[in-house]
Design a protein around this motif. Structure first.
Motif, PDB file in Angstrom:
ATOM      1  N   ASP A 163      64.191  20.440 -15.953  1.00  0.00           N
ATOM      2  CA  ASP A 163      63.772  19.522 -17.010  1.00  0.00           C
ATOM      3  C   ASP A 163      63.756  18.109 -16.429  1.00  0.00           C
ATOM      4  O   ASP A 163      64.798  17.518 -16.165  1.00  0.00           O
ATOM      5  CB  ASP A 163      64.740  19.627 -18.188  1.00  0.00           C
ATOM      6  N   GLU A 214      62.932  15.268 -26.706  1.00  0.00           N
ATOM      7  CA  GLU A 214      63.861  16.166 -27.406  1.00  0.00           C
ATOM      8  C   GLU A 214      63.183  17.452 -27.852  1.00  0.00           C
ATOM      9  O   GLU A 214      63.809  18.521 -27.872  1.00  0.00           O
ATOM     10  CB  GLU A 214      64.493  15.447 -28.598  1.00  0.00           C
ATOM     11  N   LYS A 233      63.249  19.659 -24.879  1.00  0.00           N
ATOM     12  CA  LYS A 233      64.621  20.085 -24.596  1.00  0.00           C
ATOM     13  C   LYS A 233      65.062  21.186 -25.552  1.00  0.00           C
ATOM     14  O   LYS A 233      65.734  22.144 -25.158  1.00  0.00           O
ATOM     15  CB  LYS A 233      65.573  18.887 -24.693  1.00  0.00           C
ATOM     16  N   THR A 234      64.691  21.053 -26.822  1.00  0.00           N
ATOM     17  CA  THR A 234      65.022  22.085 -27.814  1.00  0.00           C
ATOM     18  C   THR A 234      64.357  23.406 -27.440  1.00  0.00           C
ATOM     19  O   THR A 234      64.976  24.484 -27.525  1.00  0.00           O
ATOM     20  CB  THR A 234      64.564  21.652 -29.213  1.00  0.00           C
ATOM     21  N   ARG A 254      66.171  24.985 -24.480  1.00  0.00           N
ATOM     22  CA  ARG A 254      67.447  25.615 -24.888  1.00  0.00           C
ATOM     23  C   ARG A 254      67.198  26.983 -25.503  1.00  0.00           C
ATOM     24  O   ARG A 254      67.985  27.917 -25.309  1.00  0.00           O
ATOM     25  CB  ARG A 254      68.202  24.705 -25.857  1.00  0.00           C
ATOM     26  N   SER A 255      66.083  27.122 -26.207  1.00  0.00           N
ATOM     27  CA  SER A 255      65.766  28.415 -26.832  1.00  0.00           C
ATOM     28  C   SER A 255      65.359  29.461 -25.800  1.00  0.00           C
ATOM     29  O   SER A 255      65.343  30.661 -26.095  1.00  0.00           O
ATOM     30  CB  SER A 255      64.643  28.241 -27.864  1.00  0.00           C
ATOM     31  N   GLU A 304      66.875  29.735 -22.724  1.00  0.00           N
ATOM     32  CA  GLU A 304      67.928  29.861 -21.709  1.00  0.00           C
ATOM     33  C   GLU A 304      68.247  31.309 -21.351  1.00  0.00           C
ATOM     34  O   GLU A 304      68.642  31.590 -20.218  1.00  0.00           O
ATOM     35  CB  GLU A 304      69.192  29.124 -22.163  1.00  0.00           C
ATOM     36  N   SER A 341      68.776  19.825 -15.419  1.00  0.00           N
ATOM     37  CA  SER A 341      68.248  18.628 -16.066  1.00  0.00           C
ATOM     38  C   SER A 341      68.427  17.418 -15.162  1.00  0.00           C
ATOM     39  O   SER A 341      69.420  17.297 -14.437  1.00  0.00           O
ATOM     40  CB  SER A 341      68.960  18.369 -17.402  1.00  0.00           C
TER      41      SER A 341
END
Length: 283
Positions: free
Chosen positions: A41, A46, A49-50, A53-54, A56, A64
């Motif tokens: 990243d 954001e 980033k969200t 995270r989903s 991962e 990051s």
């Protein structure tokens, strides 16, 4: 073939929440059994980033960093890689599932192979696309232009070449890296199948790079001045040949019926001083 060798698939991501999942899924779908997926990243917003995270559970390593550009992101991902081979994948593109398996056979068949690429599909939509066929080749070919699109290479060759130039923030960092990769010998091979899908976005990095192409090209020429001196005759031949083709195209336009008709229609307006004549070069 040794299937126990690992391929590290490096996916830099910057503000690309719409397409990153397709890129990750294409990496996971590769039929080569030993692989890892590393997403870097590069200081995304954001929303991205969200999305990351989903994803991962689909990613082996999510790294990051603050926004430093694609070269820095690739270097950081490769530094964390444990594979023998490195496959670079931009976050808005994707591979067909057989690419890795077919690419490895080229390395096995010829120790001189340092880069493997393939035919590509450049697309905007499912119905708006064209096929791109890279040339491959040796150092002398890459001194003239970038002869591959997206590629796989050995990690040890990457390390010997010194990685991507992190000062190249405007583009063409692949081309410059391949010059260094091949300057000690070796070649780039092309799989004659469409196994890579390149998304031709409105504001793609490639289009932005083309806007600064002359400044970037000058940087590459100066950085590798000694190599260009060694291949001076080849470089001059290709430069003159390019100019010859450009002049032929200009003459073809000037000889065309549309051009002659346009000149004839504008002639009375020019006589009134309403339009100034410009030659085909725009001067």
């Amino acid at each position: 073939m040794q299937p126990d060798r690992k391929i590290s698939i490096i996916i830099p991501c910057y503000n690309d929440h719409l397409y990153i999942e397709q890129a990750v899924d294409s990496a996971r779908a590769q039929t080569w059994p030993e692989k890892e997926i590393i997403v870097v990243d590069d200081g995304s917003n954001e929303q991205t980033k969200t999305k990351l995270r989903s994803l991962e559970q689909k990613i082996d390593k999510l790294i990051s960093q603050e926004n430093k550009g694609v070269s820095a992101a690739r270097n950081k991902g490769i530094a964390a890689a444990t594979g023998d081979f490195i496959l670079i994948l931009d976050s808005d593109d994707y591979y067909e599932k057989e690419f890795c398996e077919k690419a490895i056979t080229f390395f096995d068949d010829d120790p001189a192979v340092k880069i493997v690429t393939c035919y590509a599909r450049w697309f905007r939509t499912k119905s708006d696309f064209r096929e791109f066929i890279p040339d491959g080749g040796e150092l002398k070919d890459f001194l003239i232009k970038n002869c591959v699109l997206s590629a796989i290479f050995k990690k040890r060759d990457f390390e010997l070449a010194g990685g991507y130039d992190e000062k190249m923030l405007k583009g063409y960092e692949d081309w410059e890296f391949y010059i260094r990769l091949l300057k000690t010998g070796g070649n780039a091979e092309v799989i004659p199948e469409v196994l890579f899908n390149y998304r031709n976005k409105k504001n793609s990095r490639n289009k932005k790079a083309n806007l600064a192409k002359y400044a970037i090209t000058e940087y590459i020429y100066n950085k590798h001045a000694e190599l260009y001196k060694e291949h001076f005759s080849l470089f001059v031949h290709n430069w003159l040949n390019s100019n010859k083709k450009s002049e032929a195209f200009k003459q073809q336009v000037m000889d065309s019926l549309d051009y002659k008709l346009g000149n004839k229609l504008l002639k009375p307006f020019r006589a009134l001083g309403m339009f100034k004549r410009k030659n085909i070069s725009g001067k």
